[in-house]
Scaffold this motif. Structure first.
Motif, PDB file in Angstrom:
ATOM      1  N   CYS A 195      37.095  53.915  45.391  1.00  0.00           N
ATOM      2  CA  CYS A 195      36.565  52.883  44.489  1.00  0.00           C
ATOM      3  C   CYS A 195      35.184  52.392  44.894  1.00  0.00           C
ATOM      4  O   CYS A 195      34.554  51.641  44.146  1.00  0.00           O
ATOM      5  CB  CYS A 195      37.546  51.711  44.372  1.00  0.00           C
ATOM      6  N   HIS A 196      34.701  52.800  46.066  1.00  0.00           N
ATOM      7  CA  HIS A 196      33.315  52.493  46.410  1.00  0.00           C
ATOM      8  C   HIS A 196      32.360  53.179  45.426  1.00  0.00           C
ATOM      9  O   HIS A 196      31.217  52.767  45.269  1.00  0.00           O
ATOM     10  CB  HIS A 196      33.006  52.968  47.825  1.00  0.00           C
ATOM     11  N   LYS A 197      32.842  54.224  44.784  1.00  0.00           N
ATOM     12  CA  LYS A 197      32.019  54.976  43.840  1.00  0.00           C
ATOM     13  C   LYS A 197      32.307  54.594  42.389  1.00  0.00           C
ATOM     14  O   LYS A 197      31.720  55.139  41.475  1.00  0.00           O
ATOM     15  CB  LYS A 197      32.254  56.474  44.027  1.00  0.00           C
ATOM     16  N   VAL A 198      33.240  53.662  42.190  1.00  0.00           N
ATOM     17  CA  VAL A 198      33.624  53.257  40.834  1.00  0.00           C
ATOM     18  C   VAL A 198      33.192  51.813  40.604  1.00  0.00           C
ATOM     19  O   VAL A 198      33.709  50.900  41.235  1.00  0.00           O
ATOM     20  CB  VAL A 198      35.145  53.383  40.620  1.00  0.00           C
ATOM     21  N   LYS A 199      32.253  51.604  39.717  1.00  0.00           N
ATOM     22  CA  LYS A 199      31.766  50.259  39.428  1.00  0.00           C
ATOM     23  C   LYS A 199      32.626  49.601  38.356  1.00  0.00           C
ATOM     24  O   LYS A 199      33.173  50.262  37.483  1.00  0.00           O
ATOM     25  CB  LYS A 199      30.316  50.298  38.940  1.00  0.00           C
ATOM     26  N   PHE A 200      32.721  48.265  38.413  1.00  0.00           N
ATOM     27  CA  PHE A 200      33.414  47.526  37.347  1.00  0.00           C
ATOM     28  C   PHE A 200      32.634  47.696  36.054  1.00  0.00           C
ATOM     29  O   PHE A 200      33.065  48.342  35.128  1.00  0.00           O
ATOM     30  CB  PHE A 200      33.486  46.038  37.706  1.00  0.00           C
ATOM     31  N   LEU A 223      56.716  42.494  45.080  1.00  0.00           N
ATOM     32  CA  LEU A 223      55.554  42.240  44.245  1.00  0.00           C
ATOM     33  C   LEU A 223      54.372  43.058  44.741  1.00  0.00           C
ATOM     34  O   LEU A 223      54.072  43.074  45.935  1.00  0.00           O
ATOM     35  CB  LEU A 223      55.204  40.751  44.248  1.00  0.00           C
ATOM     36  N   THR A 224      53.703  43.733  43.816  1.00  0.00           N
ATOM     37  CA  THR A 224      52.580  44.579  44.192  1.00  0.00           C
ATOM     38  C   THR A 224      51.577  44.619  43.050  1.00  0.00           C
ATOM     39  O   THR A 224      51.805  44.040  41.994  1.00  0.00           O
ATOM     40  CB  THR A 224      53.062  45.997  44.563  1.00  0.00           C
ATOM     41  N   ASN A 225      50.451  45.306  43.261  1.00  0.00           N
ATOM     42  CA  ASN A 225      49.424  45.452  42.238  1.00  0.00           C
ATOM     43  C   ASN A 225      49.115  46.923  42.008  1.00  0.00           C
ATOM     44  O   ASN A 225      49.333  47.756  42.889  1.00  0.00           O
ATOM     45  CB  ASN A 225      48.131  44.743  42.659  1.00  0.00           C
ATOM     46  N   MET A 226      48.586  47.234  40.835  1.00  0.00           N
ATOM     47  CA  MET A 226      48.119  48.593  40.575  1.00  0.00           C
ATOM     48  C   MET A 226      46.933  48.930  41.469  1.00  0.00           C
ATOM     49  O   MET A 226      46.864  49.999  42.053  1.00  0.00           O
ATOM     50  CB  MET A 226      47.718  48.754  39.102  1.00  0.00           C
ATOM     51  N   ALA A 227      45.972  48.009  41.571  1.00  0.00           N
ATOM     52  CA  ALA A 227      44.814  48.208  42.443  1.00  0.00           C
ATOM     53  C   ALA A 227      45.128  47.623  43.813  1.00  0.00           C
ATOM     54  O   ALA A 227      45.517  46.464  43.917  1.00  0.00           O
ATOM     55  CB  ALA A 227      43.582  47.537  41.843  1.00  0.00           C
ATOM     56  N   ASN A 228      44.947  48.421  44.853  1.00  0.00           N
ATOM     57  CA  ASN A 228      45.290  47.968  46.202  1.00  0.00           C
ATOM     58  C   ASN A 228      44.118  47.358  46.950  1.00  0.00           C
ATOM     59  O   ASN A 228      44.299  46.840  48.050  1.00  0.00           O
ATOM     60  CB  ASN A 228      45.851  49.147  47.005  1.00  0.00           C
ATOM     61  N   LYS A 234      35.732  41.385  33.485  1.00  0.00           N
ATOM     62  CA  LYS A 234      36.074  42.744  33.099  1.00  0.00           C
ATOM     63  C   LYS A 234      36.233  43.642  34.320  1.00  0.00           C
ATOM     64  O   LYS A 234      35.486  43.542  35.292  1.00  0.00           O
ATOM     65  CB  LYS A 234      34.986  43.298  32.172  1.00  0.00           C
ATOM     66  N   ILE A 235      37.217  44.520  34.262  1.00  0.00           N
ATOM     67  CA  ILE A 235      37.442  45.478  35.337  1.00  0.00           C
ATOM     68  C   ILE A 235      37.372  46.883  34.762  1.00  0.00           C
ATOM     69  O   ILE A 235      37.778  47.119  33.614  1.00  0.00           O
ATOM     70  CB  ILE A 235      38.818  45.248  36.005  1.00  0.00           C
ATOM     71  N   ASN A 236      36.816  47.806  35.519  1.00  0.00           N
ATOM     72  CA  ASN A 236      36.805  49.198  35.115  1.00  0.00           C
ATOM     73  C   ASN A 236      38.228  49.743  35.258  1.00  0.00           C
ATOM     74  O   ASN A 236      38.765  49.810  36.359  1.00  0.00           O
ATOM     75  CB  ASN A 236      35.836  49.987  35.997  1.00  0.00           C
ATOM     76  N   LYS A 237      38.844  50.098  34.148  1.00  0.00           N
ATOM     77  CA  LYS A 237      40.232  50.551  34.190  1.00  0.00           C
ATOM     78  C   LYS A 237      40.400  51.820  35.006  1.00  0.00           C
ATOM     79  O   LYS A 237      41.502  52.143  35.446  1.00  0.00           O
ATOM     80  CB  LYS A 237      40.755  50.757  32.772  1.00  0.00           C
ATOM     81  N   GLY A 238      39.294  52.545  35.213  1.00  0.00           N
ATOM     82  CA  GLY A 238      39.365  53.741  36.041  1.00  0.00           C
ATOM     83  C   GLY A 238      39.879  53.448  37.438  1.00  0.00           C
ATOM     84  O   GLY A 238      40.564  54.278  38.047  1.00  0.00           O
ATOM     85  N   CYS A 239      39.556  52.253  37.956  1.00  0.00           N
ATOM     86  CA  CYS A 239      40.059  51.861  39.277  1.00  0.00           C
ATOM     87  C   CYS A 239      41.582  51.810  39.273  1.00  0.00           C
ATOM     88  O   CYS A 239      42.238  52.250  40.228  1.00  0.00           O
ATOM     89  CB  CYS A 239      39.508  50.493  39.673  1.00  0.00           C
ATOM     90  N   LEU A 240      42.145  51.257  38.212  1.00  0.00           N
ATOM     91  CA  LEU A 240      43.595  51.150  38.111  1.00  0.00           C
ATOM     92  C   LEU A 240      44.238  52.527  38.005  1.00  0.00           C
ATOM     93  O   LEU A 240      45.250  52.810  38.655  1.00  0.00           O
ATOM     94  CB  LEU A 240      43.984  50.309  36.893  1.00  0.00           C
ATOM     95  N   TYR A 241      43.646  53.389  37.188  1.00  0.00           N
ATOM     96  CA  TYR A 241      44.226  54.707  36.973  1.00  0.00           C
ATOM     97  C   TYR A 241      44.181  55.548  38.241  1.00  0.00           C
ATOM     98  O   TYR A 241      45.145  56.253  38.572  1.00  0.00           O
ATOM     99  CB  TYR A 241      43.494  55.436  35.841  1.00  0.00           C
TER     100      TYR A 241
END
Length: 249
Positions: free
Chosen positions: A20-25, A112-117, A127-134
């Motif tokens: 995710c260092h390479k994935v911007k919001f 309890l957990t999150n999609m993004a760690n 706004k969040i870049n959904k690519g991070c979640l995927y």
């Protein structure tokens, strides 16, 4: 490899991940930034801080101890989460009122957990870049779910629900798919129900999408409750979960 060893190995892989260092919001927004790991000397095993920071279910990596896994979107900016957020407060209230489970009880049998760690570097909202979640879901969530093996999965919000379909080695299916694509908003997704996550090894887990318990999610929930629920009862999505759990042995 036993469940505890699998969980520890997963935690180590999460810590080493830097994709995710390479994935911007959203590069066009001033307050946007990439997701990154929280800098801490804490040696506790966790996939993300929601596993331990609020209600400490970290002891529950043995699958036979967990009834319900609740998956949120992301933790936000770590430094902004020293106190309980509105999301946490509302969720705690819903779990108690609708599922009769007290989060403060150490035997609450929730994970309890999150999609993004990882964590946002600036502010917790926006706004969040959904690519991070995927990406995070594909790399880690399938492994985590198989380790925990909950009886039920609850996902908070549409982005989280959509990301669940990216679990590696699993398929998100619906037993009662709609015959029309005219109304694909989240209220319709919740109303249809009958979802389950089916793994290649035969594991099947019922999935319940619910409105996010943050401010925006609560607004959407209030707006759609009377439209979608014939009985005009509040929190109709959570009531379906309670009914399902009552039917289980």
């Amino acid at each position: 490899m036993n469940k505890e060893a699998e969980f520890k190995a997963l935690c180590e892989d999460v810590k080493k991940c830097t994709i995710c260092h390479k994935v911007k919001f959203s590069p066009h927004l001033v307050n946007s930034d990439f997701l990154s790991h929280e800098k801490s000397s804490d040696e506790t095993d966790y996939v993300n801080k929601w596993n331990i920071a609020k209600w400490n279910p970290n002891k529950g990596y043995h699958g036979d101890k967990i009834d319900i896994m609740i998956i949120g979107q992301d933790y936000g900016a770590f430094e902004n989460n020293n106190d309980e957020s509105p999301t946490d407060i509302n969720l705690k209230k819903l779990i108690f009122n609708e599922l009769k489970i007290d989060i403060n009880d150490e035997n609450h049998r929730l994970f309890l957990t999150n999609m993004a760690n990882c964590y946002r570097q600036k502010k917790s909202t926006g706004k969040i870049n959904k690519g991070c979640l995927y990406l995070c879901t594909h790399k880690f969530m399938g492994r985590l779910i198989k380790i925990i093996s909950p009886k039920v999965i609850i996902v908070l919000g549409q982005d989280t629900f959509d990301a669940l379909a990216f679990c590696d080695g699993a398929e998100l299916i619906c037993a009662n798919p709609s015959t029309t694509n005219k109304n694909n908003n989240f209220s319709t997704i919740i109303e249809i129900s009958g979802y389950k996550l089916v793994f290649e090894n035969g594991l099947e887990i019922p999935v319940f999408p619910v409105y996010h318990t943050g401010k925006l999610g609560n607004m959407n929930s209030s707006k759609n409750e009377k439209t979608n629920n014939n009985n005009n009862e509040e929190n109709f999505d959570w009531k379906k979960i309670a009914e399902h759990l009552k039917r289980r042995p």
